[in-house]
Every structure is written in structure tokens, then in C-alpha cells.
Motif scaffolding. Sequence first.
Motif, PDB file in Angstrom:
ATOM      1  N   VAL A 167       0.527  -1.031   0.179  1.00  0.00           N
ATOM      2  CA  VAL A 167       0.064  -0.087  -0.124  1.00  0.00           C
ATOM      3  C   VAL A 167       0.821   1.444   0.195  1.00  0.00           C
ATOM      4  O   VAL A 167       0.291   2.238  -1.046  1.00  0.00           O
ATOM      5  CB  VAL A 167      -0.714  -0.287   1.163  1.00  0.00           C
ATOM      6  N   GLY A 168       2.204   0.728   1.064  1.00  0.00           N
ATOM      7  CA  GLY A 168       2.955   2.256   1.120  1.00  0.00           C
ATOM      8  C   GLY A 168       3.567   2.530  -0.823  1.00  0.00           C
ATOM      9  O   GLY A 168       3.943   4.206  -1.005  1.00  0.00           O
ATOM     10  N   ARG A 169       3.919   1.581  -1.250  1.00  0.00           N
ATOM     11  CA  ARG A 169       4.474   1.659  -2.981  1.00  0.00           C
ATOM     12  C   ARG A 169       3.112   2.444  -3.735  1.00  0.00           C
ATOM     13  O   ARG A 169       3.368   3.471  -4.448  1.00  0.00           O
ATOM     14  CB  ARG A 169       4.334   0.404  -3.228  1.00  0.00           C
ATOM     15  N   ALA A 170       1.860   1.939  -3.647  1.00  0.00           N
ATOM     16  CA  ALA A 170       1.131   2.612  -4.541  1.00  0.00           C
ATOM     17  C   ALA A 170       0.636   3.664  -4.457  1.00  0.00           C
ATOM     18  O   ALA A 170       0.544   4.339  -4.986  1.00  0.00           O
ATOM     19  CB  ALA A 170      -0.397   1.214  -3.751  1.00  0.00           C
ATOM     20  N   LEU A 171       0.904   3.871  -2.409  1.00  0.00           N
ATOM     21  CA  LEU A 171       0.414   5.691  -2.161  1.00  0.00           C
ATOM     22  C   LEU A 171       1.361   6.579  -3.343  1.00  0.00           C
ATOM     23  O   LEU A 171       0.925   7.960  -3.846  1.00  0.00           O
ATOM     24  CB  LEU A 171       0.183   5.296  -0.558  1.00  0.00           C
ATOM     25  N   ALA A 214      10.490  15.540  14.542  1.00  0.00           N
ATOM     26  CA  ALA A 214      10.813  16.952  14.131  1.00  0.00           C
ATOM     27  C   ALA A 214      10.405  17.521  12.495  1.00  0.00           C
ATOM     28  O   ALA A 214      10.363  18.156  11.814  1.00  0.00           O
ATOM     29  CB  ALA A 214      12.724  16.745  13.247  1.00  0.00           C
ATOM     30  N   ALA A 215       8.684  16.776  12.204  1.00  0.00           N
ATOM     31  CA  ALA A 215       7.912  16.656  11.346  1.00  0.00           C
ATOM     32  C   ALA A 215       7.242  17.971  11.319  1.00  0.00           C
ATOM     33  O   ALA A 215       7.101  18.865  12.956  1.00  0.00           O
ATOM     34  CB  ALA A 215       6.986  15.974  11.320  1.00  0.00           C
ATOM     35  N   PRO A 216       7.036  18.938  10.484  1.00  0.00           N
ATOM     36  CA  PRO A 216       6.509  20.202  10.507  1.00  0.00           C
ATOM     37  C   PRO A 216       5.330  20.582  11.031  1.00  0.00           C
ATOM     38  O   PRO A 216       4.493  18.903  10.657  1.00  0.00           O
ATOM     39  CB  PRO A 216       6.787  20.982   8.978  1.00  0.00           C
ATOM     40  N   ALA A 217       4.528  21.419  11.793  1.00  0.00           N
ATOM     41  CA  ALA A 217       3.932  21.007  12.137  1.00  0.00           C
ATOM     42  C   ALA A 217       2.615  20.844  11.350  1.00  0.00           C
ATOM     43  O   ALA A 217       0.967  20.035  12.043  1.00  0.00           O
ATOM     44  CB  ALA A 217       2.968  22.312  12.991  1.00  0.00           C
ATOM     45  N   ASN A 218       2.893  21.137   9.771  1.00  0.00           N
ATOM     46  CA  ASN A 218       1.093  20.826   9.036  1.00  0.00           C
ATOM     47  C   ASN A 218       1.711  19.529   8.341  1.00  0.00           C
ATOM     48  O   ASN A 218       1.016  19.185   7.239  1.00  0.00           O
ATOM     49  CB  ASN A 218       1.209  22.328   8.400  1.00  0.00           C
ATOM     50  N   ALA A 219       2.385  18.805   9.324  1.00  0.00           N
ATOM     51  CA  ALA A 219       2.225  17.992   7.994  1.00  0.00           C
ATOM     52  C   ALA A 219       1.209  16.629   8.409  1.00  0.00           C
ATOM     53  O   ALA A 219       0.476  16.649   8.969  1.00  0.00           O
ATOM     54  CB  ALA A 219       3.809  16.905   9.022  1.00  0.00           C
ATOM     55  N   PHE A 220       1.352  15.975   7.372  1.00  0.00           N
ATOM     56  CA  PHE A 220       0.172  14.811   7.367  1.00  0.00           C
ATOM     57  C   PHE A 220       1.014  13.129   7.505  1.00  0.00           C
ATOM     58  O   PHE A 220       1.792  13.037   6.976  1.00  0.00           O
ATOM     59  CB  PHE A 220      -0.887  14.453   5.800  1.00  0.00           C
ATOM     60  N   ILE A 221       0.200  12.612   8.260  1.00  0.00           N
ATOM     61  CA  ILE A 221       0.844  11.839   8.736  1.00  0.00           C
ATOM     62  C   ILE A 221       0.690   9.661   8.547  1.00  0.00           C
ATOM     63  O   ILE A 221      -0.477  10.012   8.639  1.00  0.00           O
ATOM     64  CB  ILE A 221       0.835  11.511  10.242  1.00  0.00           C
ATOM     65  N   LEU A 222       0.803   9.273   7.713  1.00  0.00           N
ATOM     66  CA  LEU A 222       0.537   7.967   7.351  1.00  0.00           C
ATOM     67  C   LEU A 222       1.082   6.996   8.372  1.00  0.00           C
ATOM     68  O   LEU A 222       2.513   7.070   7.543  1.00  0.00           O
ATOM     69  CB  LEU A 222       0.249   8.171   5.887  1.00  0.00           C
ATOM     70  N   VAL A 223       0.943   5.892   8.863  1.00  0.00           N
ATOM     71  CA  VAL A 223       0.825   4.875   9.565  1.00  0.00           C
ATOM     72  C   VAL A 223       0.897   3.068   8.846  1.00  0.00           C
ATOM     73  O   VAL A 223      -0.785   3.105   9.184  1.00  0.00           O
ATOM     74  CB  VAL A 223       1.310   5.465  11.250  1.00  0.00           C
ATOM     75  N   MET A 224       1.774   2.671   8.209  1.00  0.00           N
ATOM     76  CA  MET A 224       1.096   1.758   8.311  1.00  0.00           C
ATOM     77  C   MET A 224       2.307   0.744   7.441  1.00  0.00           C
ATOM     78  O   MET A 224       2.530  -0.055   6.538  1.00  0.00           O
ATOM     79  CB  MET A 224       0.749   1.780   6.407  1.00  0.00           C
ATOM     80  N   THR A 225       3.431   0.321   8.899  1.00  0.00           N
ATOM     81  CA  THR A 225       4.337  -0.440   8.869  1.00  0.00           C
ATOM     82  C   THR A 225       3.773  -2.083   8.955  1.00  0.00           C
ATOM     83  O   THR A 225       2.834  -2.336   8.616  1.00  0.00           O
ATOM     84  CB  THR A 225       5.092  -0.156  10.118  1.00  0.00           C
ATOM     85  N   HIS A 226       4.718  -2.524   9.327  1.00  0.00           N
ATOM     86  CA  HIS A 226       4.855  -3.784   8.998  1.00  0.00           C
ATOM     87  C   HIS A 226       4.412  -4.579  10.308  1.00  0.00           C
ATOM     88  O   HIS A 226       4.442  -6.114  10.631  1.00  0.00           O
ATOM     89  CB  HIS A 226       5.609  -4.748   8.324  1.00  0.00           C
TER      90      HIS A 226
END
Length: 332
Positions: A167-171, A214-226
Motif C-alpha cells: 500500500v505504501g508503494r501504491a500510495l 522533527a516533522a513540521p506542524a502542518n505535516a500529514f502522517i500516514l502509518v502503515m508499517t509491517h
Amino acid sequence: MNTWRRLVDFVSVHGTAALVSVHEVKGSAPRETDAHMVVRPDGGFSGTIGGGHLEMKMLAVAQEMLGEGRGPARVLDQALGPDLGQCCGGRVKILVETFDRRDMADLEALAQAETAGGLFTTECRFDEAGRVRREVSSAVGDDSWTRWRETHGEERTPVLLFGAGHVGRALVLALAPLPFAVRWLDPRQDAFPAHIPAHAVPVLLKDPQAEIAAAPANAFILVMTHDHPLDMAITAAALSRGFPYVGLIGSATKRARFEKRFRELGLGEERLHDLVCPIGLPGITGKDPAVIAASVTAQLLQARERVAGTVVSGTSPVIPGRAEREPGTHNH
């Protein structure tokens, strides 16, 4: 679209190219001011000024001008209804310019400013030969037709994507042509593909907490690890920061289990409400990675527009996919 880089490429290969720009809009129009289209001598083009008869006519004008050789710019004032039969009802001024190898130094300078990322402004004027001269500047010029300002480049929303599985690759591929800059993280060195789009930077994940901090405050976070414990740690850290979008791949059952643990960690209900899980638009239930990627991409675009609206209106964005949405079937 990287307008100036595309112009450099076209001129390098074909010797000449045209730039068609929406200079001014009054009323309803298919594209906004500073939309661009780059045209090759053979009629091939990149970008769009909105399609329809307007675009067809401007393509013909650009090819005509390229056939005449490098010369002065033209300004065409078009009433979309009376002149072109389009139902938008507005009026646009279109600026058409031609370039050849004599312009490469100027084009390269603008392409470099574009490559640097973000938005930049050019101060523009006509010279004695009727050609447009541009200087990169943050100064405010007047609004007359003989001197004006243009905005170029693209403000990309930062995305931290944790996980380089299917899914990460497709995204990453789905986000490639869109206004996002992806920091792609995975602890497995061999997880990343050999070819990665330019908008994504692969990073070997060593310290998830540090990445979130360290991520900027306006970042979008997506979590899909193994790894579910890793997903939980990353998601908890992201929720505690209050990012505008925190998405976790998984089912409603996974969400319930994670929420229980998050409460034990002291996360409040407001933070839990911010979690997008399942990810993607409601009503799209396909589990193929490409389908999930398309659904999530649309959701990120919605979130991006809502965040932009929040800056203007001061209201809180509501992201489809948070706790109030119906449970989906994107299991993990």
C-alpha cells in the motif's frame, strides 16, 4: 507542473517552445490566474489552461507564433461565452510567449527557483521588443498591465509515510503528480523499490519518535508499517503532536484496540477523535493496494483543502475518516 523546467526541456530538445499563461480572470473561468501550458513546435503540450475551445484556440495561436519564430508576446482578451461558446460566462486574458535557445539562461534561473520548492514571485514587464522580462522578487510591484507580478511553483504539503509495503508503494505512486512532498520511512533497507518518484525521499527509519518530533506542524502522517507495535508507537506520538491529519491503516477492530492502549498512555478523547482509521474515503471498500491508494489520495486532497480553508476562516477542519465515519474494511 514544473513550468520552467518543462520549458527548459522543450527548448533544449526542440530549439523553441511557447508558454501560454492565464494572466487575468474576471468572473467564472476554467482555470485560475497563473495557470500555464507549455507548447512544443509539433503541437505537443504539457499543462492546461482549462481545456475546451479556449485551450484549442490558444494551442493554435502558440503554434502559429512558433512558426513565425521568436518574437513579441501576444495578449488575447477572450469572453468565454460570446467568443468561444463556453458556458463558464467569465472573461480571461491569455498571455502567449515564445522562447528559443537565446533565452536558456533566463529559463534556467527560473527553473532553479522552481526546483527549490514552494512558491516564488516574479516581477514582470514588457521590454522594448514586446517580450516579457521576469525577475524573481518578493517586492510588491504595481498592478498595471505594463508591470505585474506572477506566482510560480507549488506549495507542497509535507507527508510522513511510515511503511514501504504494497500500500505504501501504491500510495507514493498515486501522490507523485500531486502537491505533496513525501518523507518515506521504513526500518527495512530492502523495502524500498529501485525507482522512486522525485517527490518522495526514502529514509531508513531508526528513531520514530525523533521523526515525529522533527516533522513540521502542518505535516500529514500516514502509518502503515509491517509491525503493529511500531504502528502503535508512531501513531501515539503523532496524535500527541496534534497534526492536521493522522491516518492509520487498519480495520475498526484495530482502531478499537489501539484506542484502548492510547487511553492508557494518557491521550485524551479529542486526540483519539483526530485519528483517521480506517483510512480512505467512506464507501470505497476495495482492498487492492491501488484502490486503497486512490481512496487515501482523495482523502488527503480533501484534508489539504480543509486545512487551507482553516487558515482563511479560522474554523476547525473535519476530516472524513475520523471517529465519526462508518467502519471501513481496509484491514491490516
